[in-house]
Enzyme design. Structure first.
Site, PDB file in Angstrom:
ATOM      1  N   SER A 186      -3.562   1.941  -1.143  1.00  0.00           N
ATOM      2  CA  SER A 186      -3.617   2.669   0.185  1.00  0.00           C
ATOM      3  C   SER A 186      -4.739   2.396   1.015  1.00  0.00           C
ATOM      4  O   SER A 186      -4.387   2.628   2.258  1.00  0.00           O
ATOM      5  CB  SER A 186      -3.016   4.087  -0.026  1.00  0.00           C
ATOM      6  OG  SER A 186      -4.347   4.785  -0.693  1.00  0.00           O
ATOM      7  N   HIS A 214       3.289   3.340  -2.176  1.00  0.00           N
ATOM      8  CA  HIS A 214       3.391   2.894  -0.997  1.00  0.00           C
ATOM      9  C   HIS A 214       4.166   1.603  -0.806  1.00  0.00           C
ATOM     10  O   HIS A 214       4.200   0.869   0.221  1.00  0.00           O
ATOM     11  CB  HIS A 214       1.775   2.656  -0.564  1.00  0.00           C
ATOM     12  CG  HIS A 214       1.168   3.750  -0.360  1.00  0.00           C
ATOM     13  ND1 HIS A 214       1.135   4.511   1.048  1.00  0.00           N
ATOM     14  CD2 HIS A 214       0.373   4.595  -1.145  1.00  0.00           C
ATOM     15  CE1 HIS A 214       0.263   5.385   1.100  1.00  0.00           C
ATOM     16  NE2 HIS A 214      -0.306   5.580  -0.334  1.00  0.00           N
ATOM     17  N   LYS A 244       6.864   9.752   0.429  1.00  0.00           N
ATOM     18  CA  LYS A 244       6.223   8.788   1.653  1.00  0.00           C
ATOM     19  C   LYS A 244       7.482   8.095   2.493  1.00  0.00           C
ATOM     20  O   LYS A 244       7.940   8.776   3.202  1.00  0.00           O
ATOM     21  CB  LYS A 244       5.389   7.897   0.872  1.00  0.00           C
ATOM     22  CG  LYS A 244       3.929   8.418   0.403  1.00  0.00           C
ATOM     23  CD  LYS A 244       2.945   7.600  -0.110  1.00  0.00           C
ATOM     24  CE  LYS A 244       1.792   8.555  -0.408  1.00  0.00           C
ATOM     25  NZ  LYS A 244       1.307   8.287  -1.847  1.00  0.00           N
TER      26      LYS A 244
HETATM   27  C1  LIG Z   1       0.618   9.334  -2.721  1.00  0.00           C
HETATM   28  C2  LIG Z   1       0.546   9.006  -4.077  1.00  0.00           C
HETATM   29  C3  LIG Z   1       0.789   9.747  -5.059  1.00  0.00           C
HETATM   30  C4  LIG Z   1       1.269  11.113  -4.798  1.00  0.00           C
HETATM   31  O1  LIG Z   1       2.399  11.194  -4.498  1.00  0.00           O
HETATM   32  P1  LIG Z   1       3.044  12.682  -3.967  1.00  0.00           P
HETATM   33  O2  LIG Z   1       4.479  12.510  -4.004  1.00  0.00           O
HETATM   34  O3  LIG Z   1       2.379  12.814  -2.593  1.00  0.00           O
HETATM   35  O4  LIG Z   1       2.347  13.756  -4.866  1.00  0.00           O
HETATM   36  C5  LIG Z   1       1.024   9.141  -6.487  1.00  0.00           C
HETATM   37  N1  LIG Z   1       0.357   7.805  -6.539  1.00  0.00           N
HETATM   38  C6  LIG Z   1       0.156   7.015  -5.513  1.00  0.00           C
HETATM   39  C7  LIG Z   1      -0.148   5.522  -5.825  1.00  0.00           C
HETATM   40  C8  LIG Z   1       0.214   7.567  -4.203  1.00  0.00           C
HETATM   41  O5  LIG Z   1      -0.030   6.887  -3.281  1.00  0.00           O
END
Ligand SMILES: *Cc1c(COP(=O)(O)O)cnc(C)c1O
Length: 396
Positions: A186, A214, A244
């Site tokens: 990210s 992502h 997301k």
């Molecule tokens: C954002 C993210 C998470 C966490 O996800 P949430 O649903 O916001 O708890 C886990 N792993 C990765 C790789 C992320 O980018």
């Protein structure tokens, strides 16, 4: 009486963070997290959300959420194994499995929770985990919780991974060995080298674990990074988040039926934490239906991302080597990066600075997350503001 030990600890450490400029003041949004947000009464073009497809404010999802809430209530009432499994949760898991091209799926309350759950349900102190050094915090914590030996490999360095996999496999020290990676990283927007990772995994009999937070909804016609490379049957754990691109909240593992059955009896956040709200589950189902029936939102996302990237590049910014809509503008110096983000904010663009220790020293950047919900006018305006602030600070 509060403990003096705690009071001193908090006071000293908070002061330390503040004196170093590392204390994060959190902004409050006065309204929805859309392409335009309001903070302190000011409207800003929002380039900081993970709401890739604009689904967080989509009326179809809101309606699905409201209907399920009327039918099932606001809360699930219990953990899944006691009596918190509602029809809507089963329907969501069936949809997720289909969406990910796997036999089965299990939903959790968040993506973070999912990594806490899944890694330690399978790995223990007699095992080893090969982990990309830039993996997400929830992967790192999930690995620690498992008590397995953690072996970090250099970011996306397949020679390093191969060497460490060989060493671990030949050592005879471990029962099981797992390789674990983000699907999309990210901070830079680069994609994991999954074909090579899978090849190395086959060579050394590694369990494969890809957290595609992502990538889902963004790559592989929406199904994510694993599908993008045509490896749906070669990856043991496909992790995703529902917070997301899907726009709601929650996380999931998709994989073989035996794996999912095991997680349902052995993963602790599933067993000991109340399930997703019915409204959230229904909204996620609606999102997956939308993604499965049309690629319109993804196309818009990529079109907007390409437009923003080209615009920023044309005026002279270093936008790194992102392969996804994530668009870093690399400034370098930490102080300058923060000053730049502040100037953008004053001019009407909300894009956060990301500096050491989140990224390596000297690679400070302002990260932009264009979404399908932005209009060309918003992006043009953002680029104009970037130009003005960049000239002012001598960046371009
Ligand atoms: C954002 C993210 C998470 C966490 O996800 P949430 O649903 O916001 O708890 C886990 N792993 C990765 C790789 C992320 O980018």
């Amino acid at each position: 009486m509060p403990s003096r030990g705690l009071e001193n600890f908090l006071k000293e450490n908070l002061e330390d963070l503040k004196s170093k400029g590392l204390y994060n003041e959190i902004d409050t949004l006065e309204g929805a997290n859309g392409p335009i947000i309001k903070i302190n009464g000011r409207e800003l073009i929002n380039l900081s959300s993970n709401n890739y497809l604009g689904l967080a404010t989509d009326n179809r999802l809101i309606e699905a959420c409201n209907e399920a809430t009327k039918e099932y209530g606001v809360g699930a009432g219990a953990v899944r194994t006691i009596n918190g499994t509602l029809k809507v949760h089963i329907e969501l898991e069936e949809k997720l499995a289909k969406f990910k091209h796997t036999e089965a799926a299990i939903a959790y309350q968040s993506g973070f929770n999912c990594n806490m759950a899944a890694i330690s349900a399978v790995m223990d102190k007699n095992d080893a985990i090969l982990s990309d050094e830039l993996n997400h915090a929830s992967i790192i914590d999930g690995c620690r919780l498992s008590k397995a030996k953690i072996i970090r490999f250099n970011h996306a360095d397949m020679d390093d991974l191969r060497a460490k996999a060989k060493e671990a496999a030949e050592s005879g020290l471990y029962n099981k060995i797992m390789v674990i990676t983000d699907g999309v990283f990210s901070m830079d927007g680069d994609i994991a080298k999954l074909p090579e990772i899978v090849e190395i995994a086959e060579e050394f009999d590694l369990i494969t674990y890809v957290d595609d937070a992502h990538g889902s909804g963004v790559l592989g016609n929406g199904a994510g990074t694993v599908k993008h490379f045509g490896l749906s049957d070669k990856v043991d754990f496909q992790i995703g988040t529902l917070s997301k691109a899907i726009g709601v909240v929650g996380g999931y593992v998709a994989g073989k039926k035996d794996l999912i059955d095991w997680l349902k009896v052995r993963s602790r956040p599933f067993l000991f934490s109340t399930s997703l709200t019915p409204g959230a589950a229904a909204a996620c189902i609606e999102a997956i239906d939308i993604l499965s029936s049309s690629t319109e939102l993804q196309e818009k996302l990529w079109e907007n991302a390409d437009y923003l990237k080209q615009g920023l590049k044309d005026i002279g910014f270093d936008i790194g080597n992102s392969e996804t809509p994530i668009t870093p503008v690399i400034i370098g110096d930490e102080v300058k990066t923060q000053a730049f983000s502040k100037r953008l904010n004053e001019e009407g663009v909300y894009a956060k600075s990301i500096v050491f220790p989140t990224v390596p020293r000297g690679t400070g950047r302002v990260r932009n997350m264009p979404t399908a919900a932005h209009t060309k006018e918003m992006l043009d305006q953002a680029i104009t503001i970037y130009k003005k602030a960049g000239k002012e600070l001598g960046i371009i």
